[in-house]
Motif scaffolding. Structure first.
Motif, PDB file in Angstrom:
ATOM      1  N   LEU A 161       0.828  -1.195   0.000  1.00 11.07           N
ATOM      2  CA  LEU A 161       0.000   0.000   0.000  1.00 11.07           C
ATOM      3  C   LEU A 161       0.865   1.247   0.000  1.00 11.07           C
ATOM      4  CD1 LEU A 161      -2.602  -1.115   2.680  1.00 11.07           C
ATOM      5  CD2 LEU A 161      -2.862  -1.146   0.196  1.00 11.07           C
ATOM      6  N   LYS A 162       0.574   2.152  -0.918  1.00  9.23           N
ATOM      7  CA  LYS A 162       1.315   3.399  -1.024  1.00  9.23           C
ATOM      8  C   LYS A 162       1.126   4.224   0.246  1.00  9.23           C
ATOM      9  CE  LYS A 162       1.860   7.410  -3.992  1.00  9.23           C
ATOM     10  NZ  LYS A 162       1.429   8.076  -5.216  1.00  9.23           N
ATOM     11  N   GLY A 163       2.235   4.771   0.751  1.00  6.62           N
ATOM     12  CA  GLY A 163       2.183   5.600   1.944  1.00  6.62           C
ATOM     13  C   GLY A 163       2.365   4.853   3.248  1.00  6.62           C
ATOM     14  N   ARG A 164       2.393   3.532   3.220  1.00  5.87           N
ATOM     15  CA  ARG A 164       2.585   2.736   4.438  1.00  5.87           C
ATOM     16  C   ARG A 164       4.066   2.428   4.614  1.00  5.87           C
ATOM     17  NH1 ARG A 164      -2.159   0.242   6.390  1.00  5.87           N
ATOM     18  NH2 ARG A 164      -0.836  -0.070   8.205  1.00  5.87           N
ATOM     19  N   ARG A 165       4.483   2.223   5.864  1.00  4.89           N
ATOM     20  CA  ARG A 165       5.885   1.931   6.153  1.00  4.89           C
ATOM     21  C   ARG A 165       6.105   0.425   6.220  1.00  4.89           C
ATOM     22  NH1 ARG A 165       8.558   5.581  10.483  1.00  4.89           N
ATOM     23  NH2 ARG A 165       8.325   3.624  11.577  1.00  4.89           N
ATOM     24  N   TYR A 166       7.160  -0.017   5.548  1.00  3.50           N
ATOM     25  CA  TYR A 166       7.522  -1.428   5.493  1.00  3.50           C
ATOM     26  C   TYR A 166       8.981  -1.591   5.884  1.00  3.50           C
ATOM     27  CZ  TYR A 166       3.250  -2.324   2.840  1.00  3.50           C
ATOM     28  OH  TYR A 166       1.941  -2.438   2.450  1.00  3.50           O
ATOM     29  N   VAL A 167       9.330  -2.798   6.308  1.00  4.69           N
ATOM     30  CA  VAL A 167      10.725  -3.157   6.496  1.00  4.69           C
ATOM     31  C   VAL A 167      11.090  -4.076   5.332  1.00  4.69           C
ATOM     32  CG1 VAL A 167      10.151  -5.051   8.083  1.00  4.69           C
ATOM     33  CG2 VAL A 167      12.462  -4.127   8.032  1.00  4.69           C
ATOM     34  N   PHE A 168      12.187  -3.736   4.652  1.00  8.16           N
ATOM     35  CA  PHE A 168      12.658  -4.480   3.496  1.00  8.16           C
ATOM     36  C   PHE A 168      13.944  -5.199   3.894  1.00  8.16           C
ATOM     37  CE2 PHE A 168      10.108  -1.031   1.939  1.00  8.16           C
ATOM     38  CZ  PHE A 168       9.360  -1.606   0.947  1.00  8.16           C
ATOM     39  N   PHE A 169      14.027  -6.479   3.598  1.00  8.80           N
ATOM     40  CA  PHE A 169      15.192  -7.299   3.921  1.00  8.80           C
ATOM     41  C   PHE A 169      16.101  -7.313   2.696  1.00  8.80           C
ATOM     42  CE2 PHE A 169      11.621  -8.587   6.436  1.00  8.80           C
ATOM     43  CZ  PHE A 169      12.155  -8.651   7.708  1.00  8.80           C
ATOM     44  N   LEU A 170      17.311  -6.797   2.844  1.00  7.13           N
ATOM     45  CA  LEU A 170      18.198  -6.594   1.710  1.00  7.13           C
ATOM     46  C   LEU A 170      19.236  -7.703   1.596  1.00  7.13           C
ATOM     47  CD1 LEU A 170      18.932  -2.778   2.095  1.00  7.13           C
ATOM     48  CD2 LEU A 170      17.151  -3.875   0.741  1.00  7.13           C
ATOM     49  N   ALA A 171      19.584  -8.039   0.348  1.00  8.59           N
ATOM     50  CA  ALA A 171      20.709  -8.925   0.081  1.00  8.59           C
ATOM     51  C   ALA A 171      21.973  -8.090  -0.070  1.00  8.59           C
ATOM     52  CB  ALA A 171      20.450  -9.742  -1.181  1.00  8.59           C
ATOM     53  N   GLY A 172      21.817  -6.849  -0.512  1.00  7.87           N
ATOM     54  CA  GLY A 172      22.937  -5.933  -0.673  1.00  7.87           C
ATOM     55  C   GLY A 172      22.435  -4.582  -1.126  1.00  7.87           C
ATOM     56  N   PHE A 173      23.314  -3.574  -1.050  1.00  7.55           N
ATOM     57  CA  PHE A 173      22.944  -2.242  -1.508  1.00  7.55           C
ATOM     58  C   PHE A 173      24.187  -1.501  -1.953  1.00  7.55           C
ATOM     59  CE2 PHE A 173      24.220  -1.446   2.784  1.00  7.55           C
ATOM     60  CZ  PHE A 173      24.751  -0.168   2.773  1.00  7.55           C
ATOM     61  N   LYS A 174      23.984  -0.419  -2.672  1.00  5.13           N
ATOM     62  CA  LYS A 174      25.088   0.435  -3.083  1.00  5.13           C
ATOM     63  C   LYS A 174      24.601   1.874  -3.164  1.00  5.13           C
ATOM     64  CE  LYS A 174      24.538   0.031  -8.085  1.00  5.13           C
ATOM     65  NZ  LYS A 174      25.175  -0.300  -9.344  1.00  5.13           N
ATOM     66  N   VAL A 175      25.552   2.794  -3.064  1.00  6.18           N
ATOM     67  CA  VAL A 175      25.279   4.213  -3.200  1.00  6.18           C
ATOM     68  C   VAL A 175      26.112   4.700  -4.371  1.00  6.18           C
ATOM     69  CG1 VAL A 175      25.330   6.464  -2.085  1.00  6.18           C
ATOM     70  CG2 VAL A 175      24.922   4.415  -0.720  1.00  6.18           C
ATOM     71  N   ASP A 176      25.451   5.175  -5.417  1.00  2.00           N
ATOM     72  CA  ASP A 176      26.136   5.639  -6.618  1.00  2.00           C
ATOM     73  C   ASP A 176      25.629   7.034  -6.962  1.00  2.00           C
ATOM     74  OD1 ASP A 176      27.772   5.629  -8.866  1.00  2.00           O
ATOM     75  OD2 ASP A 176      26.265   4.631 -10.111  1.00  2.00           O
ATOM     76  N   ARG A 177      26.510   8.014  -6.832  1.00  2.00           N
ATOM     77  CA  ARG A 177      26.180   9.410  -7.120  1.00  2.00           C
ATOM     78  C   ARG A 177      24.961   9.892  -6.332  1.00  2.00           C
ATOM     79  NH1 ARG A 177      26.982   8.740 -13.509  1.00  2.00           N
ATOM     80  NH2 ARG A 177      29.230   8.473 -13.460  1.00  2.00           N
ATOM     81  N   GLY A 178      24.885   9.490  -5.101  1.00  2.00           N
ATOM     82  CA  GLY A 178      23.796   9.928  -4.227  1.00  2.00           C
ATOM     83  C   GLY A 178      22.530   9.104  -4.314  1.00  2.00           C
ATOM     84  N   LEU A 179      22.448   8.169  -5.258  1.00  2.00           N
ATOM     85  CA  LEU A 179      21.266   7.309  -5.380  1.00  2.00           C
ATOM     86  C   LEU A 179      21.526   5.996  -4.654  1.00  2.00           C
ATOM     87  CD1 LEU A 179      18.451   6.722  -6.618  1.00  2.00           C
ATOM     88  CD2 LEU A 179      19.666   5.681  -8.520  1.00  2.00           C
ATOM     89  N   VAL A 180      20.650   5.668  -3.736  1.00  2.00           N
ATOM     90  CA  VAL A 180      20.757   4.411  -3.002  1.00  2.00           C
ATOM     91  C   VAL A 180      19.915   3.373  -3.729  1.00  2.00           C
ATOM     92  CG1 VAL A 180      20.364   3.257  -0.791  1.00  2.00           C
ATOM     93  CG2 VAL A 180      21.019   5.671  -0.840  1.00  2.00           C
ATOM     94  N   SER A 181      20.522   2.229  -4.025  1.00  2.00           N
ATOM     95  CA  SER A 181      19.783   1.140  -4.651  1.00  2.00           C
ATOM     96  C   SER A 181      20.219  -0.166  -3.996  1.00  2.00           C
ATOM     97  CB  SER A 181      20.025   1.090  -6.162  1.00  2.00           C
ATOM     98  OG  SER A 181      21.388   0.859  -6.429  1.00  2.00           O
ATOM     99  N   GLY A 182      19.372  -1.157  -4.097  1.00  2.00           N
ATOM    100  CA  GLY A 182      19.688  -2.432  -3.478  1.00  2.00           C
ATOM    101  C   GLY A 182      18.866  -3.553  -4.056  1.00  2.00           C
ATOM    102  N   SER A 183      19.226  -4.757  -3.671  1.00  2.00           N
ATOM    103  CA  SER A 183      18.462  -5.925  -4.107  1.00  2.00           C
ATOM    104  C   SER A 183      17.846  -6.575  -2.880  1.00  2.00           C
ATOM    105  CB  SER A 183      19.370  -6.909  -4.851  1.00  2.00           C
ATOM    106  OG  SER A 183      20.439  -7.306  -4.035  1.00  2.00           O
ATOM    107  N   LEU A 184      16.626  -7.009  -3.038  1.00  2.00           N
ATOM    108  CA  LEU A 184      15.893  -7.622  -1.929  1.00  2.00           C
ATOM    109  C   LEU A 184      16.304  -9.074  -1.742  1.00  2.00           C
ATOM    110  CD1 LEU A 184      12.263  -6.263  -2.381  1.00  2.00           C
ATOM    111  CD2 LEU A 184      13.978  -5.559  -0.738  1.00  2.00           C
ATOM    112  N   ALA A 185      16.310  -9.505  -0.506  1.00  2.00           N
ATOM    113  CA  ALA A 185      16.551 -10.900  -0.169  1.00  2.00           C
ATOM    114  C   ALA A 185      15.282 -11.693  -0.480  1.00  2.00           C
ATOM    115  CB  ALA A 185      16.939 -11.019   1.307  1.00  2.00           C
ATOM    116  N   GLU A 186      15.338 -12.978  -0.240  1.00  2.00           N
ATOM    117  CA  GLU A 186      14.183 -13.838  -0.524  1.00  2.00           C
ATOM    118  C   GLU A 186      12.989 -13.541   0.370  1.00  2.00           C
ATOM    119  OE1 GLU A 186      13.775 -16.246  -2.938  1.00  2.00           O
ATOM    120  OE2 GLU A 186      15.629 -15.440  -3.755  1.00  2.00           O
TER     121      GLU A 186
END
Length: 136
Positions: free
Chosen positions: A81-106
Motif C-alpha cells: 500500500l502506497k504511503g505505508r511503512r515497510y521493512v525491506f530485507f536486503l541482500a545488498g545495496f550500493k550508493v552511486d552518485r547519491g542514489l541508493v539502490s539495493g536488491s531484496l533478499a528472498e
C-alpha cells in the motif's frame, strides 16, 4: 512486524531498510551468460521507497527478482500500500552518485505496525528483565 521484532532482526545483523512505500514497476529483464552464451530472461520488480538513508530524506530503488516463472509480467500484482511503512530485507545495496539502490533478499517485505509508542528518538520497548538476551 512490531518494533520489538524489528529491533531483534537488527541485533541479529540482518541488513534492513525501513521506509515508506511509494510505488512499483514490473518489467522483463535479462542477461547473456558469458560461459554458455545463453540468454537468460526473468521478471523483476523495482520498488520506489522513501527513507532517510544518507541525508534527511532519500529515494531508494529496490530490485526484486521474481523466483517463479511468470508468463505475462503485466499481470503481476504488487500487494503493498502506497504511503505505508515497510521493512525491506536486503541482500545488498550500493550508493552511486547519491542514489541508493539495493536488491531484496528472498524474504518478503513486512508492514510495520504503527500502534507502538515511539518516544522522541528512542523506542519505548519492553526489554527482557534479568539480563536476558533480546535474541531467542
Amino acid at each position: 512486524m512490531t518494533l520489538f521484532e524489528l529491533l531483534n532482526e537488527t541485533y541479529r545483523g540482518r541488513l534492513l531498510l525501513v521506509g515508506e512505500y511509494r510505488g512499483s514497476k514490473v518489467e522483463k529483464a535479462g542477461y547473456v551468460d558469458k560461459k554458455s552464451g545463453e540468454a537468460i530472461h526473468y521478471v523483476r520488480v523495482i520498488h520506489l521507497i522513501e527513507s532517510a538513508c544518507i541525508g534527511s530524506f532519500d529515494s531508494v530503488l529496490l530490485y526484486q527478482r521474481l523466483s517463479v516463472a511468470v508468463e505475462d509480467f503485466e499481470k503481476v500484482i504488487v500487494p503493498y500500500l502506497k504511503g505505508r511503512r515497510y521493512v525491506f530485507f536486503l541482500a545488498g545495496f550500493k550508493v552511486d552518485r547519491g542514489l541508493v539502490s539495493g536488491s531484496l533478499a528472498e524474504r518478503l517485505p513486512e508492514l510495520i505496525e504503527e500502534n507502538e509508542t515511539v518516544a522522541g528518538v528512542g523506542l519505548a520497548l519492553p526489554l527482557p528483565s534479568g539480563g536476558a538476551s533480546l535474541i531467542p
